[in-house]
Motif scaffolding. Sequence first.
Motif, PDB file in Angstrom:
ATOM      1  N   ASN A 180       0.820  -1.212   0.000  1.00 31.76           N
ATOM      2  CA  ASN A 180       0.000   0.000   0.000  1.00 31.76           C
ATOM      3  C   ASN A 180       0.856   1.266   0.000  1.00 31.76           C
ATOM      4  O   ASN A 180       0.491   2.270  -0.610  1.00 31.76           O
ATOM      5  CB  ASN A 180      -0.941   0.008   1.206  1.00 31.76           C
ATOM      6  N   ASP A 181       1.999   1.221   0.699  1.00 35.08           N
ATOM      7  CA  ASP A 181       2.901   2.374   0.716  1.00 35.08           C
ATOM      8  C   ASP A 181       3.604   2.569  -0.621  1.00 35.08           C
ATOM      9  O   ASP A 181       3.867   3.696  -1.041  1.00 35.08           O
ATOM     10  CB  ASP A 181       3.977   2.204   1.801  1.00 35.08           C
ATOM     11  N   MET A 182       3.920   1.466  -1.285  1.00 38.72           N
ATOM     12  CA  MET A 182       4.800   1.519  -2.452  1.00 38.72           C
ATOM     13  C   MET A 182       4.087   1.402  -3.795  1.00 38.72           C
ATOM     14  O   MET A 182       4.710   1.557  -4.848  1.00 38.72           O
ATOM     15  CB  MET A 182       5.840   0.397  -2.343  1.00 38.72           C
ATOM     16  N   ARG A 183       2.782   1.141  -3.784  1.00 44.81           N
ATOM     17  CA  ARG A 183       2.056   0.865  -5.023  1.00 44.81           C
ATOM     18  C   ARG A 183       2.228   1.981  -6.058  1.00 44.81           C
ATOM     19  O   ARG A 183       2.521   1.723  -7.228  1.00 44.81           O
ATOM     20  CB  ARG A 183       0.574   0.637  -4.721  1.00 44.81           C
ATOM     21  N   ALA A 184       2.039   3.220  -5.656  1.00 48.36           N
ATOM     22  CA  ALA A 184       2.120   4.343  -6.603  1.00 48.36           C
ATOM     23  C   ALA A 184       3.511   4.461  -7.209  1.00 48.36           C
ATOM     24  O   ALA A 184       3.653   4.774  -8.397  1.00 48.36           O
ATOM     25  CB  ALA A 184       1.742   5.646  -5.904  1.00 48.36           C
ATOM     26  N   TYR A 185       4.542   4.165  -6.416  1.00 45.40           N
ATOM     27  CA  TYR A 185       5.914   4.312  -6.899  1.00 45.40           C
ATOM     28  C   TYR A 185       6.316   3.171  -7.829  1.00 45.40           C
ATOM     29  O   TYR A 185       7.157   3.351  -8.707  1.00 45.40           O
ATOM     30  CB  TYR A 185       6.868   4.399  -5.706  1.00 45.40           C
TER      31      TYR A 185
END
Length: 367
Positions: free
Chosen positions: A287-292
Amino acid sequence: MTSTFHRPRLVPRLIATAAAGSLLALGLTGCGGATKTSTDAAASSAAAGSGASADPNAPTKKGLTVAFLPKQVNNPYFTTSDGGGKTALTALGETYKDVGTTSATDTAGQVSYVNTLTQQQVSAIAVSAQDPGALCTALKQAMSSGVKVVTYDSDTNTDCRQLFISQAGAEALGRSEVDLLGKELNYSGQIAILSAAQTATNQNTWIGFMEDELKKPQFANMKLVKIAYGNDDAQTSFQQTQGLLQQYPNLKGIISPTTVGIKAAAQYLDGSQYKGKVLLTGLGTPNDMRAYVQDGTVQAFELWNPAKLGELAAYAAVALASGQISGAQGQTFTAGSLGTFTIGAQGVVTLGQPTVFDKSNIGQFDF
C-alpha cells in the motif's frame, strides 16, 4: 521495522543467524532481594526452556493477557503487525494489550514499559527490540517473574527471551535485496543503504548478509559507498536520501530495509531529477509503495505479511503461557490458519520466505 549499521559490525552480523542478535551476555542486577546469580540463573533457564516442562496436548489457558511492545507505536508497519496479534488473541478469547513509545530509538522508554508490564503480571510480552542488549535486564526480570517473552521483527540477545518470531530467514532477506538491486543495475555502480537506527538488531543482521553477498564475483563492479540512518523517521529518511545523492552524484542504487525508509526514499526520488536514474529497493508494504511501482520510481521490493507476523507472535505467546511449548528446539505448535510451526535453533520460529512485489503482482495485495 523494522535500519543501518555502525562500524565495526561485520563480524557480529555475519555470525548472526535468523535468531538475529548479539550474543554478548549482559549481567542482571539484583532486584527485589534476588541475587545476581540466582536471578540470572532463573532467567536463563526460562529463556532456554531447559527448566520448564511442556505438554503439547495441554489445553489453551483462558484469561491470558498478551502485551505487544513494538519498536514504535503509530508506525504503519507495527500498526499492521500488532493488529494481526490482536486478531489472533481475540479469536482465542484472550486479552490484547498494546503499549510503546512514539520514537523508534527510545530504548529507555521500552525498558520502562517492560518493567511496568512485569509489575502488572501480564501473561506474556511480545516485543520488537530497539536494541539487542538494552532490554535484557528488564526482560530477564520479567521471565524470572513468570512472564513469557517473545520477540518479533527485531530480536534481543538470545538469553533474554524464550522465542524469536522471525519474518523470514535473515540470510535470505539480506542476500535477496542485494540480488534484486544487482539485476536492476546489471551488477554495476555505486550503491548505498538507508537503514533505520544504528542499534536495530534486524537491520544490522540483514546488512551483514548484504555486505557478504556483495563479496561474490558477480558483484565485483558494485560498490557500497555508505550506510545512512533515517531512524525510522519519515523526514529524517527523506533528508538522508537527499544527502546521499548530493554526496555521491554517481550513485546508482539504494537499498532501504525499512518500510519507513523505503517510502521516504521513494517520495524523494519521485519528485527529483533522479527518478528512473537511481534505483531503489528494500522492504516496504504494497500500500505504501504501489504508486511508486506503478509510475516507475521503484521496479521491485520485498516483504512478508506483517499482519501474519504479529498473528504468529500472538499464537506463540499463548502456547508458551499455556505450557504447550517451552521454547526448546524441535517443539511444535499450531498458529490457527497459519498452520503448524517448528521451533528452530536458538528459539527461532520463521514465518516464511519473503515475497517480491512488482508491477505484475502488487495489485493483488492490500496491507
